[in-house]
Design a protein around this motif. Structure first.
Motif, PDB file in Angstrom:
ATOM      1  N   THR A 110       0.829  -1.211   0.000  1.00 52.26           N
ATOM      2  CA  THR A 110       0.000   0.000   0.000  1.00 52.26           C
ATOM      3  C   THR A 110       0.862   1.259   0.000  1.00 52.26           C
ATOM      4  O   THR A 110       0.532   2.233  -0.676  1.00 52.26           O
ATOM      5  CB  THR A 110      -0.989   0.005   1.181  1.00 52.26           C
ATOM      6  OG1 THR A 110      -0.269  -0.164   2.417  1.00 52.26           O
ATOM      7  CG2 THR A 110      -2.015  -1.108   1.036  1.00 52.26           C
ATOM      8  N   ALA A 111       1.989   1.237   0.715  1.00 50.72           N
ATOM      9  CA  ALA A 111       2.885   2.400   0.716  1.00 50.72           C
ATOM     10  C   ALA A 111       3.484   2.609  -0.670  1.00 50.72           C
ATOM     11  O   ALA A 111       3.582   3.756  -1.147  1.00 50.72           O
ATOM     12  CB  ALA A 111       3.985   2.211   1.758  1.00 50.72           C
ATOM     13  N   ASP A 112       3.886   1.524  -1.324  1.00 44.45           N
ATOM     14  CA  ASP A 112       4.474   1.632  -2.662  1.00 44.45           C
ATOM     15  C   ASP A 112       3.469   2.217  -3.655  1.00 44.45           C
ATOM     16  O   ASP A 112       3.809   3.063  -4.476  1.00 44.45           O
ATOM     17  CB  ASP A 112       4.975   0.268  -3.131  1.00 44.45           C
ATOM     18  CG  ASP A 112       5.857   0.365  -4.360  1.00 44.45           C
ATOM     19  OD1 ASP A 112       6.653   1.323  -4.445  1.00 44.45           O
ATOM     20  OD2 ASP A 112       5.752  -0.510  -5.234  1.00 44.45           O
ATOM     21  N   ILE A 113       2.237   1.775  -3.560  1.00 43.71           N
ATOM     22  CA  ILE A 113       1.188   2.278  -4.458  1.00 43.71           C
ATOM     23  C   ILE A 113       0.928   3.761  -4.193  1.00 43.71           C
ATOM     24  O   ILE A 113       0.786   4.554  -5.122  1.00 43.71           O
ATOM     25  CB  ILE A 113      -0.098   1.431  -4.318  1.00 43.71           C
ATOM     26  CG1 ILE A 113       0.141   0.006  -4.812  1.00 43.71           C
ATOM     27  CG2 ILE A 113      -1.275   2.084  -5.037  1.00 43.71           C
ATOM     28  CD1 ILE A 113       0.622  -0.091  -6.252  1.00 43.71           C
ATOM     29  N   GLN A 114       0.889   4.144  -2.925  1.00 40.73           N
ATOM     30  CA  GLN A 114       0.709   5.560  -2.586  1.00 40.73           C
ATOM     31  C   GLN A 114       1.859   6.391  -3.133  1.00 40.73           C
ATOM     32  O   GLN A 114       1.636   7.477  -3.676  1.00 40.73           O
ATOM     33  CB  GLN A 114       0.637   5.741  -1.066  1.00 40.73           C
ATOM     34  CG  GLN A 114      -0.752   5.733  -0.521  1.00 40.73           C
ATOM     35  CD  GLN A 114      -0.749   6.086   0.960  1.00 40.73           C
ATOM     36  OE1 GLN A 114       0.183   5.777   1.688  1.00 40.73           O
ATOM     37  NE2 GLN A 114      -1.814   6.727   1.394  1.00 40.73           N
TER      38      GLN A 114
END
Length: 147
Positions: A110-114
């Motif tokens: 989720t952090a990478d996508i953000q």
């Protein structure tokens, strides 16, 4: 699943300002698609806004209807990494990541996508009964007892 039941559920959701998401089976046979696809437009006209799918064949069939619906991906898509999220994010408004990912793996994805600026909502299964084996065939019917 009947048209009337979905309409009733849609009215209940509308009254509570909730969103009804019609979840289709993880394994969606052609006969299911042929039977239920004609209901999608009338249901969309009655307020249905989103359908959850568990395989890409179903998404393709529903996309071909060219209706103003959102599609979300269930855990049946078995999405494990940020690359798959990137590939599906333009097709799906919500993505359920694999149930088998750890808390740390979920946080990394989720952090990478953000960080990539991709606007995707994530759903997580945190409690409940999970399907452990999804098969189109009855596994027990192919087993023979040992003598």
């Amino acid at each position: 699943m009947s048209y009337e039941l979905i309409i009733k559920a849609q009215k209940l959701c509308d009254a509570k300002e909730a969103i009804l998401i019609w979840k289709w089976p993880s394994i969606t046979r052609e006969s299911y698609i042929k039977h239920f696809s004609p209901l999608v437009k009338p249901l969309s006209d009655k307020g249905l806004k989103e359908i959850m799918i568990g395989n890409m064949g179903t998404l393709r069939a529903l996309n071909d209807l060219n209706l103003p619906l959102k599609f979300s991906g269930s855990f049946g898509l078995n999405i494990w990494n940020h690359k798959t999220v990137c590939n599906y994010s333009h097709l799906l408004s919500r993505i359920t990541l694999s149930n088998e990912l750890s808390r740390e793996e979920l946080a990394l994805i989720t952090a990478d996508i953000q960080n990539k600026g991709i606007d995707t909502c994530f759903d997580f299964v945190v409690q409940g009964n999970l399907e452990s084996i999804v098969s189109e065939d009855c596994v027990l019917s192919i087993l023979t007892p040992h003598k």
